[in-house]
Design a protein around this motif. Structure first.
Motif, mmCIF file in Angstrom:
data_model
loop_
_atom_site.group_PDB
_atom_site.id
_atom_site.type_symbol
_atom_site.label_atom_id
_atom_site.label_comp_id
_atom_site.label_asym_id
_atom_site.label_seq_id
_atom_site.Cartn_x
_atom_site.Cartn_y
_atom_site.Cartn_z
ATOM 1 N N ALA A 429 34.686 21.796 55.086
ATOM 2 C CA ALA A 429 36.005 21.154 55.026
ATOM 3 C C ALA A 429 35.954 19.739 55.574
ATOM 4 C CB ALA A 429 37.012 21.992 55.804
ATOM 5 N N GLU A 430 35.245 19.555 56.698
ATOM 6 C CA GLU A 430 35.228 18.241 57.337
ATOM 7 C C GLU A 430 34.414 17.228 56.548
ATOM 8 O OE1 GLU A 430 33.775 18.917 61.255
ATOM 9 O OE2 GLU A 430 35.689 19.721 62.014
ATOM 10 N N GLN A 431 33.304 17.646 55.966
ATOM 11 C CA GLN A 431 32.401 16.689 55.328
ATOM 12 C C GLN A 431 32.601 16.567 53.821
ATOM 13 O OE1 GLN A 431 28.327 16.790 56.578
ATOM 14 N NE2 GLN A 431 28.810 17.673 58.573
ATOM 15 N N GLN A 432 33.115 17.618 53.190
ATOM 16 C CA GLN A 432 33.278 17.584 51.741
ATOM 17 C C GLN A 432 34.738 17.671 51.303
ATOM 18 O OE1 GLN A 432 30.533 16.962 50.061
ATOM 19 N NE2 GLN A 432 29.256 17.193 51.907
ATOM 20 N N GLY A 433 35.623 17.973 52.239
ATOM 21 C CA GLY A 433 37.042 18.026 51.919
ATOM 22 C C GLY A 433 37.528 19.433 51.601
ATOM 23 N N GLU A 434 38.820 19.666 51.846
ATOM 24 C CA GLU A 434 39.411 20.984 51.613
ATOM 25 C C GLU A 434 39.328 21.401 50.146
ATOM 26 O OE1 GLU A 434 40.587 23.443 53.262
ATOM 27 O OE2 GLU A 434 40.393 22.623 55.288
ATOM 28 N N ALA A 435 39.260 20.432 49.247
ATOM 29 C CA ALA A 435 39.181 20.774 47.826
ATOM 30 C C ALA A 435 37.942 21.602 47.521
ATOM 31 C CB ALA A 435 39.183 19.503 46.984
ATOM 32 N N ASN A 436 36.853 21.344 48.243
ATOM 33 C CA ASN A 436 35.630 22.101 48.015
ATOM 34 C C ASN A 436 35.672 23.474 48.681
ATOM 35 O OD1 ASN A 436 33.640 20.616 46.354
ATOM 36 N ND2 ASN A 436 33.993 18.998 47.885
ATOM 37 N N VAL A 437 36.550 23.650 49.643
ATOM 38 C CA VAL A 437 36.796 24.992 50.173
ATOM 39 C C VAL A 437 37.602 25.778 49.154
ATOM 40 C CG1 VAL A 437 37.851 26.324 52.026
ATOM 41 C CG2 VAL A 437 36.685 24.167 52.556
ATOM 42 N N GLU A 438 38.593 25.131 48.600
ATOM 43 C CA GLU A 438 39.498 25.808 47.669
ATOM 44 C C GLU A 438 38.833 26.145 46.338
ATOM 45 O OE1 GLU A 438 42.656 23.010 47.464
ATOM 46 O OE2 GLU A 438 43.374 23.418 49.517
ATOM 47 N N ARG A 439 37.794 25.406 45.953
ATOM 48 C CA ARG A 439 37.174 25.675 44.652
ATOM 49 C C ARG A 439 36.476 27.025 44.608
ATOM 50 N NH1 ARG A 439 31.862 22.321 42.928
ATOM 51 N NH2 ARG A 439 31.776 24.108 41.509
ATOM 52 N N PHE A 440 36.186 27.621 45.771
ATOM 53 C CA PHE A 440 35.588 28.958 45.796
ATOM 54 C C PHE A 440 36.404 29.928 44.935
ATOM 55 C CE2 PHE A 440 35.932 33.220 47.650
ATOM 56 C CZ PHE A 440 34.637 33.680 47.484
ATOM 57 N N GLY A 441 37.731 29.883 45.072
ATOM 58 C CA GLY A 441 38.592 30.785 44.314
ATOM 59 C C GLY A 441 38.504 30.560 42.820
ATOM 60 N N ARG A 442 38.228 29.315 42.400
ATOM 61 C CA ARG A 442 38.082 29.034 40.970
ATOM 62 C C ARG A 442 36.704 29.451 40.461
ATOM 63 N NH1 ARG A 442 40.136 24.257 43.012
ATOM 64 N NH2 ARG A 442 38.198 23.129 42.594
ATOM 65 N N ASP A 443 35.672 29.237 41.297
ATOM 66 C CA ASP A 443 34.314 29.577 40.878
ATOM 67 C C ASP A 443 34.080 31.087 40.858
ATOM 68 O OD1 ASP A 443 33.634 26.904 40.614
ATOM 69 O OD2 ASP A 443 32.815 26.747 42.649
ATOM 70 N N PHE A 444 34.725 31.788 41.800
ATOM 71 C CA PHE A 444 34.491 33.230 41.928
ATOM 72 C C PHE A 444 35.835 33.955 42.033
ATOM 73 C CE2 PHE A 444 30.984 30.910 43.945
ATOM 74 C CZ PHE A 444 29.917 31.352 43.179
ATOM 75 N N PRO A 445 36.604 33.969 40.966
ATOM 76 C CA PRO A 445 37.968 34.521 41.042
ATOM 77 C C PRO A 445 38.011 36.011 41.343
ATOM 78 C CG PRO A 445 37.352 34.053 38.761
ATOM 79 C CD PRO A 445 36.294 33.440 39.622
#
Length: 749
Positions: A429-445
């Motif tokens: 979250a700190e280094q890549q942004g919250e968007a990359n945390v949230e993409r988990f749900g899109r990659d692995f629904p």
């Protein structure tokens, strides 16, 4: 005679051979099964039984002998020489209407087609023999037999070994056998009360043409002791093996009754074997009242404990000293003989039969046969992990995602629980942004993960769980709490999962884990499994390798835009030198174009990559890795130093993922000690930086070589190393936890 008891097979097909101890084992077992109401079809494979052997079987009213004119596996030179055996066995089983197959060679189960339950017994085999004697990789000429044995062990519904030592050898050589149980061999008490006065000679009995019996040391120490040493047993084998004694008295092959009479007379019995899965001769000698001097090998230590003297089997002087000490001390001889006879009394046919029936029982109840890979009803799995959502410097997330996806695809419920403050998720979250945390749900629904904090109710979260897996990065206090929930009535199977090197790099951290209430430990490599066993961590320990999620990691159509892609973190100084020698310097010298992904690179490391012409791009989401592989011509495996030195043979998960994506792979020095892959065919190895440059040139300049590596690597992954394979293994392990506990409980009654 009454019929077979409840849950026992009524008719068993059992293979045997006339050459060695398997004949004695199978005939005695057939007699015991007959007494319990089970008929036996005894199928001899290999050399025909002698007239005396045929007469012995004829005395068993409910056992019939038939002979297959086929080779024993260790007498064959090629796999195709054994190809007809499984087919003939399955046809016999169908024609004779048997309920269960009891096969006394694992290779006999390889490729067999039947819905009947299969029990495979490993009495010994060439690969474990080689492992014990040579302590090196099996030669290519025996690779076909290794493959057949491994396939047969995996095909079996239950694998039996006569000792824990041999079970561990099977696991070390062939990998996890989650359906494995221990059923010791036995001997009928034939000698009555042993003679009070023993005769002054030393007896040994074995097939002396077999190098594993160590006739050389027996003959050498024979001239160093004051009593005669007499060697009973064949000195010539069926494949031309032979040995001639020059110092010990060679008695040659003798009938079993005559050997037992010698045992009843001898004051001392010795066995210098280098390889012995059980050692029936020692058991017979102990039952006959001889004092034992045994080779100091795991099998004999397990069986004889304080009821024998032990000596280094590779040291004739040590054996001579032990024997001479007993010759000089009659009181000690008598004490050891008494202790040995008491120990032998624990290995009777009655006790063996009880353990065997417990192994048979869950299989005989099967009708129809269940799917080996999953239960009919959905199960609930809970995984405690450092993070499922974040794969920032966290390779275990790759594997766990694949396992959970496979479970969900099979209709099960799988959930991850991760700490709300995990350093991987926090750094992502700190280094890549919250968007990359949230993409988990899109990659692995299809995947579900919940976070927990100080007030989380773990008891409620696990109330409906069938299986709970706790990763070794879990807080030790929580590891202990979950163990207490299991101890205090939790109805879930509880397993501890280790995918790191802290067992050797931070020993106290793992030693402090409270694992006494865990049903088993899953270790991601055989060397790690052995470390757990050696240190007494966990009740049972299984090897469970990582693998590729081939739903994600697969070849993608793309034209390469660069030469090299390497995906790996800096490694806390554990591979700094190796990155320089095998990655940076070859790239600079050869003028390679390429990309490096990973985190925690120091400024000087990033600058060295830039100067070598490599583009450092930092973290990459694991879901994007297949595309990165597809756009480059080769990749590398640069293992961290603990996986080369302290825990050899454990690859990074990137090896599985790269091969699954169809990219040529070149590895820095690393020994595939568990034969997970085909070195030289699935990937190349470079011994040093100069050889790495040479390997790179070969791959880049030889399209046929590159295509061959891709095809071979893909074949191995698809045949052995996908998350589907690991879920199959996981269910076998879970099944063995229930089954083995039943066997242990019933055998003890």
């Amino acid at each position: 005679m009454s019929g077979a008891g409840a849950g026992q097979p009524r008719h068993v097909l059992m293979t045997t051979d006339s050459v060695g101890g398997v004949w004695r084992y199978s005939v005695d077992l057939a007699r015991a099964l007959n007494a319990a109401g089970t008929r036996v079809l005894l199928v001899n494979v290999g050399p025909e039984p002698s007239d005396a052997q045929r007469r012995e079987v004829a005395t068993l009213q409910q056992t019939r002998l038939t002979v297959l004119d086929e080779k024993l596996d260790w007498m064959a030179e090629r796999r195709d020489e054994l190809a007809a055996i499984p087919r003939r066995l399955s046809r016999l089983a169908e024609a004779e209407a048997v309920d269960l197959l009891h096969l006394n060679l694992p290779s006999q189960a390889c490729g067999i087609r039947t819905d009947l339950p299969i029990v495979v017994v490993s009495h010994s085999c060439v690969p474990t023999w080689w492992d014990a004697l040579r302590r090196e990789a099996l030669p290519d000429e025996w690779r076909w037999l290794f493959d057949m044995n491994r396939e047969g062990l995996r095909r079996a519904d239950r694998v039996l070994a006569p000792t824990q030592a041999h079970a561990e050898a099977l696991t070390r050589v062939y990998g996890t056998a989650g359906n494995l149980a221990i059923v010791p061999n036995a001997v009928e008490g034939l000698c009555g009360q042993p003679q009070a006065m023993r005769e002054p000679f030393v007896l040994a009995a074995a097939r002396w043409w077999d190098e594993g019996k160590n006739a050389v040391v027996l003959d050498q120490f024979a001239e160093r002791v004051s009593w005669p040493v007499r060697a009973a047993g064949a000195c010539h084998g069926g494949n031309g093996q032979s040995f001639r004694f020059s110092r010990a008295e060679e008695l040659g092959p003798l009938p079993g009754d005559e050997v037992r009479r010698l045992m009843a007379r001898a004051a001392i019995f010795v066995s210098p074997s280098l390889y012995e899965p059980f050692g029936l001769a020692a058991l017979e000698a102990a039952e006959a009242g001889a004092a034992l001097v045994m080779a100091d090998i795991p099998t004999y230590r397990e069986l004889w404990r304080d009821a024998a003297l032990f000596a280094d089997p590779r040291d004739p002087s040590a054996f001579a000293d032990a024997v001479e000490a007993l010759i000089a001390d009659q009181e000690r001889r008598t004490a050891l003989a008494t202790a040995g006879r008491g120990r032998a009394a624990q290995f009777t046919p009655k006790q063996q039969m009880r353990a065997l029936q417990a192994a048979y029982r869950p299989l005989a109840r099967r009708t129809p046969p269940p799917n080996r890979c999953m239960r009919a009803e959905p199960m609930r799995f809970v995984f405690y992990t450092h993070s499922l959502v974040s794969d920032w410097n966290h390779g275990n997330a790759h594997f766990l995602r694949g396992i959970m996806r496979e479970l969900v695809a099979r209709g099960h419920d799988a959930e991850a629980l991760e700490p709300e403050d995990s350093w991987s998720r926090t750094n992502l979250a700190e280094q890549q942004g919250e968007a990359n945390v949230e993409r988990f749900g899109r990659d692995f629904p299809e995947l579900t993960s919940r976070t927990y904090g100080p007030g989380f109710d773990h008891a409620t979260a696990l109330a409906e769980a069938d299986v709970v897996v706790v990763h070794e990065w879990t807080d030790p206090a929580l590891v202990a709490e979950i163990g207490r929930l299991r101890r205090d009535g939790g109805r879930f199977a509880l397993l501890f999962h280790d995918t790191h090197h802290r067992a050797v790099s931070d020993h106290q951290a793992i030693a402090g884990m409270a694992l006494e209430d865990y049903d088993a430990v899953l270790a991601f490599g055989e060397t790690l499994r052995r470390r757990y066993q050696a240190d007494g961590w966990g009740r049972r320990v299984f090897t469970w390798h990582e693998a590729a999620d081939d739903r994600l990691f697969r070849p993608l159509p793309a034209e390469p835009t660069g030469d090299l892609v390497w995906i790996g973190n800096w490694g806390d100084g554990e591979r700094t030198k190796e990155i320089g020698e095998f990655l940076i310097e070859p790239a600079r010298t050869l003028g390679l174009s390429g990309v490096v992904h990973g985190v925690r690179y120091p400024a000087e490391g990033i600058e060295a990559l830039r100067e070598a012409g490599l583009d450092y791009r930092g973290w990459i989401a694991n879901a994007d890795v297949p595309a990165a592989f597809a756009s480059h011509r080769f990749t590398m495996h640069i293992p961290r130093r603990p996986y080369v030195e302290a825990l050899p043979g454990i690859p990074t998960i990137r090896v599985f993922e790269a091969l699954a994506c169809g990219i040529p792979l070149i590895s820095a020095p690393w020994r595939d000690e568990e034969d997970l892959f085909r070195t030289g065919s699935d990937y190349l190895v470079a011994a040093d930086g100069a050889e790495m440059k040479s390997r790179i040139r070969d791959v880049l300049n030889d399209p046929d070589l590159a295509a061959s590596l891709v095809a071979s690597g893909l074949e191995t992954i698809r045949a052995r190393h996908t998350c589907r394979h690991r879920v199959d293994e996981f269910f076998a392990i879970l099944s063995s936890l229930d089954g083995t506990q039943d066997i242990a409980r019933e055998a003890a009654q």
